[in-house]
Scaffold this motif. Structure first.
Motif, PDB file in Angstrom:
ATOM      1  N   ALA A 109      -6.540  51.937  52.031  1.00  0.00           N
ATOM      2  CA  ALA A 109      -6.050  51.468  53.074  1.00  0.00           C
ATOM      3  C   ALA A 109      -5.187  50.076  52.339  1.00  0.00           C
ATOM      4  N   ARG A 110      -6.178  49.398  51.217  1.00  0.00           N
ATOM      5  CA  ARG A 110      -5.259  48.136  50.874  1.00  0.00           C
ATOM      6  C   ARG A 110      -4.252  48.572  49.684  1.00  0.00           C
ATOM      7  N   LEU A 111      -4.387  49.793  49.079  1.00  0.00           N
ATOM      8  CA  LEU A 111      -3.094  49.997  48.384  1.00  0.00           C
ATOM      9  C   LEU A 111      -2.014  50.487  49.257  1.00  0.00           C
ATOM     10  N   GLU A 112      -2.151  50.993  50.340  1.00  0.00           N
ATOM     11  CA  GLU A 112      -0.984  51.201  51.325  1.00  0.00           C
ATOM     12  C   GLU A 112      -0.461  49.736  51.634  1.00  0.00           C
ATOM     13  N   VAL A 113      -1.194  48.677  52.054  1.00  0.00           N
ATOM     14  CA  VAL A 113      -0.724  47.456  52.285  1.00  0.00           C
ATOM     15  C   VAL A 113       0.233  46.959  51.204  1.00  0.00           C
ATOM     16  N   VAL A 114      -0.350  46.944  49.827  1.00  0.00           N
ATOM     17  CA  VAL A 114       0.357  46.291  48.814  1.00  0.00           C
ATOM     18  C   VAL A 114       1.493  47.011  48.814  1.00  0.00           C
ATOM     19  N   LEU A 115       1.523  48.371  48.708  1.00  0.00           N
ATOM     20  CA  LEU A 115       2.895  49.245  48.476  1.00  0.00           C
ATOM     21  C   LEU A 115       3.900  49.002  49.514  1.00  0.00           C
ATOM     22  N   ALA A 116       3.395  48.351  50.903  1.00  0.00           N
ATOM     23  CA  ALA A 116       4.279  48.144  51.968  1.00  0.00           C
ATOM     24  C   ALA A 116       4.912  46.854  52.027  1.00  0.00           C
ATOM     25  N   ARG A 117       3.827  45.838  51.736  1.00  0.00           N
ATOM     26  CA  ARG A 117       4.177  44.574  51.698  1.00  0.00           C
ATOM     27  C   ARG A 117       4.482  43.953  50.632  1.00  0.00           C
ATOM     28  N   GLY A 118       4.288  44.425  49.368  1.00  0.00           N
ATOM     29  CA  GLY A 118       4.447  43.936  48.068  1.00  0.00           C
ATOM     30  C   GLY A 118       3.427  43.125  47.580  1.00  0.00           C
ATOM     31  N   THR A 119       3.591  42.596  46.403  1.00  0.00           N
ATOM     32  CA  THR A 119       2.651  41.651  45.773  1.00  0.00           C
ATOM     33  C   THR A 119       2.821  40.157  46.028  1.00  0.00           C
ATOM     34  N   GLY A 120       2.202  39.370  45.284  1.00  0.00           N
ATOM     35  CA  GLY A 120       2.171  37.715  45.451  1.00  0.00           C
ATOM     36  C   GLY A 120       3.859  37.466  44.906  1.00  0.00           C
ATOM     37  N   ALA A 121       4.499  38.257  43.877  1.00  0.00           N
ATOM     38  CA  ALA A 121       5.590  37.900  43.440  1.00  0.00           C
ATOM     39  C   ALA A 121       6.660  38.221  44.276  1.00  0.00           C
ATOM     40  N   ASP A 122       6.420  39.179  45.263  1.00  0.00           N
ATOM     41  CA  ASP A 122       7.459  39.548  46.329  1.00  0.00           C
ATOM     42  C   ASP A 122       7.421  38.421  47.308  1.00  0.00           C
ATOM     43  N   GLN A 123       5.985  37.990  47.478  1.00  0.00           N
ATOM     44  CA  GLN A 123       5.878  36.953  48.543  1.00  0.00           C
ATOM     45  C   GLN A 123       6.440  35.914  48.117  1.00  0.00           C
ATOM     46  N   GLN A 124       6.436  35.239  46.753  1.00  0.00           N
ATOM     47  CA  GLN A 124       7.213  34.062  46.479  1.00  0.00           C
ATOM     48  C   GLN A 124       8.691  34.369  46.657  1.00  0.00           C
ATOM     49  N   ARG A 125       9.166  35.265  46.122  1.00  0.00           N
ATOM     50  CA  ARG A 125      10.743  35.413  46.263  1.00  0.00           C
ATOM     51  C   ARG A 125      11.142  35.249  47.620  1.00  0.00           C
ATOM     52  N   ALA A 126      10.130  35.914  48.743  1.00  0.00           N
ATOM     53  CA  ALA A 126      10.678  35.841  50.113  1.00  0.00           C
ATOM     54  C   ALA A 126      10.709  34.502  50.774  1.00  0.00           C
ATOM     55  N   TRP A 127       9.495  33.601  50.152  1.00  0.00           N
ATOM     56  CA  TRP A 127       9.357  32.237  50.720  1.00  0.00           C
ATOM     57  C   TRP A 127      10.954  31.471  50.042  1.00  0.00           C
ATOM     58  N   ARG A 128      11.172  31.843  48.741  1.00  0.00           N
ATOM     59  CA  ARG A 128      12.542  31.119  48.227  1.00  0.00           C
ATOM     60  C   ARG A 128      13.775  31.604  49.097  1.00  0.00           C
ATOM     61  N   ALA A 129      13.798  32.764  49.357  1.00  0.00           N
ATOM     62  CA  ALA A 129      14.884  33.400  50.228  1.00  0.00           C
ATOM     63  C   ALA A 129      15.018  32.659  51.544  1.00  0.00           C
ATOM     64  N   GLU A 130      13.725  32.511  52.144  1.00  0.00           N
ATOM     65  CA  GLU A 130      13.934  31.565  53.565  1.00  0.00           C
ATOM     66  C   GLU A 130      14.025  30.128  53.374  1.00  0.00           C
ATOM     67  N   GLY A 131      14.411  29.672  52.024  1.00  0.00           N
ATOM     68  CA  GLY A 131      14.824  28.376  52.087  1.00  0.00           C
ATOM     69  C   GLY A 131      13.719  27.359  51.261  1.00  0.00           C
ATOM     70  N   ALA A 132      12.507  28.118  51.049  1.00  0.00           N
ATOM     71  CA  ALA A 132      11.388  26.904  50.392  1.00  0.00           C
ATOM     72  C   ALA A 132      11.865  26.478  49.014  1.00  0.00           C
ATOM     73  N   ASP A 133      11.675  25.485  48.616  1.00  0.00           N
ATOM     74  CA  ASP A 133      11.906  25.119  47.259  1.00  0.00           C
ATOM     75  C   ASP A 133      10.476  25.209  46.492  1.00  0.00           C
ATOM     76  N   ALA A 134      10.446  25.065  45.078  1.00  0.00           N
ATOM     77  CA  ALA A 134       9.540  25.187  44.447  1.00  0.00           C
ATOM     78  C   ALA A 134       8.081  24.544  44.951  1.00  0.00           C
ATOM     79  N   ASP A 135       8.060  23.263  45.617  1.00  0.00           N
ATOM     80  CA  ASP A 135       6.997  22.581  46.026  1.00  0.00           C
ATOM     81  C   ASP A 135       6.547  23.391  47.437  1.00  0.00           C
ATOM     82  N   GLY A 136       7.447  23.706  48.211  1.00  0.00           N
ATOM     83  CA  GLY A 136       7.442  24.301  49.325  1.00  0.00           C
ATOM     84  C   GLY A 136       6.721  25.644  49.167  1.00  0.00           C
ATOM     85  N   MET A 137       7.067  26.512  48.040  1.00  0.00           N
ATOM     86  CA  MET A 137       6.304  27.804  47.637  1.00  0.00           C
ATOM     87  C   MET A 137       4.906  27.397  47.526  1.00  0.00           C
ATOM     88  N   VAL A 138       4.850  26.447  46.654  1.00  0.00           N
ATOM     89  CA  VAL A 138       3.410  26.235  46.338  1.00  0.00           C
ATOM     90  C   VAL A 138       2.360  25.920  47.626  1.00  0.00           C
TER      91      VAL A 138
END
Length: 369
Positions: A331-360
């Motif tokens: 179940a967790r592998l399917e979550v990771v494959l669908a959602r992505g990893t922390g790297a994908d999440q960080q890039r999503a935050w950047r795409a939504e307008g967060a700066d470096a401190d906001g991502m942290v």
């Protein structure tokens, strides 16, 4: 059932998301809360520990047999670290590199100073956070069986945890730039199969006699025999943004260890790609994580990351079934494959307008969720 434990390294950051060099104060507060440690060697777990830089700390769990108990320990360790960080005006963030510019500072420690003097810029750049999994083995001979069998799967383990796309304010193009920074150390990375414990220890002795590394603590293989505990320590992963992904990493490592011992008992010879090919596979995993292609350990050829991850699941399914871990891992592998990893999440935050401190700041919330 063999036990498994997890060590996690975290960034110390101010409430605004900037790095804070307050490890000493965090550890002092944590020490005031810890019970007295009795005589003898303690197993991994239970305390906050220093790391190489003052902008980070490490937690570790006790050895666990049950994944739910391990998950509780991981979450408790994160909360414990954050509680002590708050007393020093900081928080903890489970990110493997800082997204913004940072000039890190060495801990006040004689060994750390010697490492910086010897390794120069490599040591000065070293502000990264990893996730290390310790899986119990009966002895060094069994440990070598585990090392030699699981080595081909370590790039996939890295791909599933990638959480460091940014370095000094720039998107590096990598899902795990931590692994690129870490790979500068002379003993880091993939190894050939060792065959037996005597060969492994001879290699370690030769590395020490080379005069290049200070001590056995600087054996930075992707996976090694722990110098302190009766475990194999798999060190290839980035620290995971979410606690449950660290549980997944531990479950897969234990599944690989069980599978290795089972295969050895049946006379199965481990897949034996050259270390050069494993280095390429590790680079590929660091570059694209689970978004793109990985090298298949079965064929040595590129394949969609999801296919290679499912090859890993197929490989360990009998062991996970016997351990009672299969449903949770699948179940967790399917979550990771669908959602992505922390790297994908960080890039999503950047795409939504967060700066470096906001991502942290976002990462702090996810770390403690």
């Amino acid at each position: 059932m063999r036990t498994v434990g997890v060590e996690e390294e975290f960034m110390l950051v101010a409430p605004d998301g900037t790095p804070r060099a307050v490890a000493a104060a965090v550890l002092q507060h944590a020490g005031s809360l810890e019970p007295e440690v009795g005589p003898g060697v303690e197993p991994p777990g239970g305390q906050l520990e220093k790391e190489f830089k003052r902008e980070q700390v490490e937690t570790s769990t006790h050895p666990c047999k049950d994944l739910s108990a391990l998950a509780d320990e991981i979450r408790a360790g994160r909360q414990r670290a954050d509680t002590s960080a708050r007393h020093a005006g900081a928080r903890v963030a489970a990110i493997a590199t800082m997204p913004g510019p940072v000039d890190s500072t060495l801990i006040r420690n004689h060994r750390a100073r010697l490492i910086e003097e010897e390794f120069g810029q490599v040591a000065r750049d070293q502000l990264t956070c990893g996730c290390h999994v310790h899986v119990e083995v009966a002895d060094d001979d069994e440990g070598i069986v585990v090392l030699d069998h699981l080595r081909v799967w370590t790039p996939v383990l890295l791909a599933l945890t990638t959480n460091s796309p940014f370095w000094q304010g720039e998107d590096t193009g990598y899902a795990s730039y931590r692994s690129q920074v870490w790979g500068r150390w002379p003993t880091a990375g993939a190894t050939p199969p060792f065959g037996d414990a005597a060969t492994y220890h001879r290699v370690i002795d030769d590395l020490l006699r080379s005069g290049t590394i200070l001590d056995g603590g600087m054996i930075y293989f992707n996976a090694r025999l722990s110098p302190r505990y009766p475990t194999v320590e798999v060190r290839v992963a980035d620290v995971c943004l979410e606690a449950e992904d660290a549980v997944l990493q531990a479950a897969l490592v234990r599944g690989l260890a069980e599978t290795a011992v089972d295969e050895a008992a049946r006379g199965v010879v481990p897949v034996d790609p050259r270390a050069e090919l494993l280095r390429v596979a590790t680079w590929r995993a660091a570059r694209s994580g689970v978004r793109g292609e990985l090298l298949s350990p079965r064929t040595g050829r590129p394949a969609p990351a999801a296919d290679v991850v499912r090859q890993l699941l197929d490989h360990v399914t009998p062991a996970l079934t016997r351990l009672g871990d299969l449903d949770r891992v699948r179940a967790r592998l399917e979550v990771v494959l669908a959602r992505g990893t922390g790297a994908d999440q960080q890039r999503a935050w950047r795409a939504e307008g967060a700066d470096a401190d906001g991502m942290v700041r976002e990462a702090v919330d996810r770390t403690l969720a």
